[in-house]
Write a protein that holds these residues in place. Structure first.
Motif, PDB file in Angstrom:
ATOM      1  N   ALA A   1       0.845  -1.129  -0.121  1.00  0.00           N
ATOM      2  CA  ALA A   1       0.038  -0.169  -0.043  1.00  0.00           C
ATOM      3  C   ALA A   1       0.811   1.398  -0.077  1.00  0.00           C
ATOM      4  O   ALA A   1       0.588   2.367  -0.665  1.00  0.00           O
ATOM      5  CB  ALA A   1      -0.945   0.058   1.323  1.00  0.00           C
ATOM      6  N   LEU A   2       1.982   1.310   0.927  1.00  0.00           N
ATOM      7  CA  LEU A   2       2.883   2.360   0.695  1.00  0.00           C
ATOM      8  C   LEU A   2       3.436   2.660  -0.550  1.00  0.00           C
ATOM      9  O   LEU A   2       3.323   3.661  -0.933  1.00  0.00           O
ATOM     10  CB  LEU A   2       3.916   2.316   1.795  1.00  0.00           C
ATOM     11  N   PHE A   3       4.193   1.712  -1.315  1.00  0.00           N
ATOM     12  CA  PHE A   3       4.787   1.733  -2.543  1.00  0.00           C
ATOM     13  C   PHE A   3       3.544   2.106  -3.647  1.00  0.00           C
ATOM     14  O   PHE A   3       3.917   2.841  -4.389  1.00  0.00           O
ATOM     15  CB  PHE A   3       5.328   0.406  -2.719  1.00  0.00           C
ATOM     16  N   ALA A   4       2.330   1.480  -3.274  1.00  0.00           N
ATOM     17  CA  ALA A   4       1.450   1.916  -4.397  1.00  0.00           C
ATOM     18  C   ALA A   4       0.998   3.169  -4.527  1.00  0.00           C
ATOM     19  O   ALA A   4       0.814   4.133  -5.440  1.00  0.00           O
ATOM     20  CB  ALA A   4       0.124   1.109  -4.094  1.00  0.00           C
ATOM     21  N   GLU A   5       1.026   3.945  -3.257  1.00  0.00           N
ATOM     22  CA  GLU A   5       0.643   5.169  -3.138  1.00  0.00           C
ATOM     23  C   GLU A   5       1.732   6.313  -3.721  1.00  0.00           C
ATOM     24  O   GLU A   5       1.336   7.109  -4.237  1.00  0.00           O
ATOM     25  CB  GLU A   5       0.313   5.983  -1.751  1.00  0.00           C
ATOM     26  N   VAL A   6       3.091   5.843  -3.663  1.00  0.00           N
ATOM     27  CA  VAL A   6       4.107   6.923  -3.997  1.00  0.00           C
ATOM     28  C   VAL A   6       4.351   6.518  -5.609  1.00  0.00           C
ATOM     29  O   VAL A   6       4.454   7.504  -6.303  1.00  0.00           O
ATOM     30  CB  VAL A   6       5.416   6.571  -3.433  1.00  0.00           C
ATOM     31  N   VAL A   7       3.954   5.417  -6.135  1.00  0.00           N
ATOM     32  CA  VAL A   7       3.828   5.176  -7.530  1.00  0.00           C
ATOM     33  C   VAL A   7       2.672   5.982  -8.116  1.00  0.00           C
ATOM     34  O   VAL A   7       2.768   6.699  -9.123  1.00  0.00           O
ATOM     35  CB  VAL A   7       3.655   3.586  -7.705  1.00  0.00           C
ATOM     36  N   ARG A   8       1.500   5.972  -7.491  1.00  0.00           N
ATOM     37  CA  ARG A   8       0.505   6.929  -8.031  1.00  0.00           C
ATOM     38  C   ARG A   8       0.877   8.350  -7.904  1.00  0.00           C
ATOM     39  O   ARG A   8       0.497   9.057  -8.938  1.00  0.00           O
ATOM     40  CB  ARG A   8      -0.900   6.692  -7.199  1.00  0.00           C
ATOM     41  N   GLN A   9       1.505   8.653  -6.992  1.00  0.00           N
ATOM     42  CA  GLN A   9       1.810  10.136  -6.877  1.00  0.00           C
ATOM     43  C   GLN A   9       2.977  10.363  -8.097  1.00  0.00           C
ATOM     44  O   GLN A   9       2.917  11.574  -8.599  1.00  0.00           O
ATOM     45  CB  GLN A   9       2.412  10.309  -5.573  1.00  0.00           C
ATOM     46  N   GLY A  10       3.933   9.329  -8.366  1.00  0.00           N
ATOM     47  CA  GLY A  10       4.842   9.589  -9.527  1.00  0.00           C
ATOM     48  C   GLY A  10       3.881   9.756 -10.818  1.00  0.00           C
ATOM     49  O   GLY A  10       4.512  10.333 -11.812  1.00  0.00           O
ATOM     50  N   MET A  11       3.036   8.912 -10.795  1.00  0.00           N
ATOM     51  CA  MET A  11       2.128   9.015 -12.257  1.00  0.00           C
ATOM     52  C   MET A  11       1.830  10.295 -12.239  1.00  0.00           C
ATOM     53  O   MET A  11       1.445  11.050 -13.457  1.00  0.00           O
ATOM     54  CB  MET A  11       1.208   7.836 -12.096  1.00  0.00           C
ATOM     55  N   ALA A  12       1.134  10.858 -11.330  1.00  0.00           N
ATOM     56  CA  ALA A  12       0.114  12.095 -11.165  1.00  0.00           C
ATOM     57  C   ALA A  12       1.142  13.102 -11.724  1.00  0.00           C
ATOM     58  O   ALA A  12       0.685  14.162 -12.243  1.00  0.00           O
ATOM     59  CB  ALA A  12      -0.408  12.268  -9.863  1.00  0.00           C
ATOM     60  N   ALA A  13       2.341  13.165 -11.236  1.00  0.00           N
ATOM     61  CA  ALA A  13       3.469  14.279 -11.355  1.00  0.00           C
ATOM     62  C   ALA A  13       4.190  14.135 -12.799  1.00  0.00           C
ATOM     63  O   ALA A  13       4.966  14.877 -13.147  1.00  0.00           O
ATOM     64  CB  ALA A  13       4.393  14.367 -10.359  1.00  0.00           C
ATOM     65  N   GLY A  14       3.622  13.041 -13.630  1.00  0.00           N
ATOM     66  CA  GLY A  14       4.271  12.807 -14.723  1.00  0.00           C
ATOM     67  C   GLY A  14       5.649  12.270 -14.686  1.00  0.00           C
ATOM     68  O   GLY A  14       6.538  12.648 -15.620  1.00  0.00           O
ATOM     69  N   LEU A  15       6.265  11.910 -13.554  1.00  0.00           N
ATOM     70  CA  LEU A  15       7.534  11.318 -13.180  1.00  0.00           C
ATOM     71  C   LEU A  15       7.585   9.793 -13.632  1.00  0.00           C
ATOM     72  O   LEU A  15       8.776   9.330 -13.777  1.00  0.00           O
ATOM     73  CB  LEU A  15       8.079  11.581 -12.043  1.00  0.00           C
TER      74      LEU A  15
END
Length: 209
Positions: free
Chosen positions: A135-149
């Motif tokens: 769950a922790l990794f999934a959240e930071v991956v989602r944030q990375g996608m949202a930031a275009g990174l």
């Protein structure tokens, strides 16, 4: 009327229970779950084996408490890093590095948490905590996608892959350290994880705070 413990008695029992858990954790880190008998834990704590059962109804209950405390701390530390400063990819790299470095600094306990043979109750806890890591990794991956990174992807699948791969990479070094230095292992592990998430592998890592 039923007997009620005094505040001082409650504090004494709580302190004794905490001491028992601390000693049990040290025993598990040294000899693993299978060899961490009630007698071994009691000897480490300086009490009789029978006294252990004043605090825990069974060896399994004590083992579960040890696992929850130790794994819970690791989840807490990882969460703090992944939710800290920097962009999502930087935080992902730091999180992987911090998680792995902490494991390599306490190999016995990390091996017990990640892979050492254990009874069913501990195995169930291990699965539950893997979900928390995911769950922790999934959240930071989602944030990375949202930031275009990070590229578009199924964050849950990527998080599951990261959780499994990081644990698998660490198992052998934790159980039987090789000639590879911790820094070399950390660098390779971080590059692998960043590639798994689709991030540039040259973002660099930072030392544990």
């Amino acid at each position: 009327m039923p007997y009620r413990k005094t505040p001082s008695e409650i504090r004494r029992l709580e302190a004794a229970r905490e001491h028992l858990v601390t000693c049990a954790t040290a025993v598990v880190a040294e000899v693993g779950w299978a060899q961490a008998s009630v007698t071994a834990v009691a000897d480490s704590a300086g009490i009789s084996a029978g006294s252990v059962y004043q605090h825990f109804p069974s060896k399994a209950a004590l083992a579960v408490e040890v696992f929850r405390r130790a794994a819970g701390r690791e989840v807490e530390v990882l969460g703090e890093v992944l939710d800290g400063e920097g962009d999502p990819v930087d935080r992902l790299a730091r999180g992987i590095e911090v998680f792995a470095r902490r494991a390599l600094e306490n190999r016995g306990l990390a091996y017990a948490l990640l892979a050492a043979p254990a009874e069913a109750a501990v195995g169930a806890e291990r699965l539950a905590f893997r979900r928390r890591y995911r769950a922790l990794f999934a959240e930071v991956v989602r944030q990375g996608m949202a930031a275009g990174l990070l590229p578009a992807q199924n964050g849950e699948i990527t998080a599951a892959a990261l959780t499994g791969a990081i644990g698998e990479v660490l198992v052998d070094p934790l159980g039987a350290p090789s000639g590879q230095t911790p820094d070399e292992l950390l660098a390779e592990l971080t590059v692998m994880a960043l590639r798994c998430a689709g991030a540039p592998a040259d973002r660099g890592t930072s030392e544990e705070p």
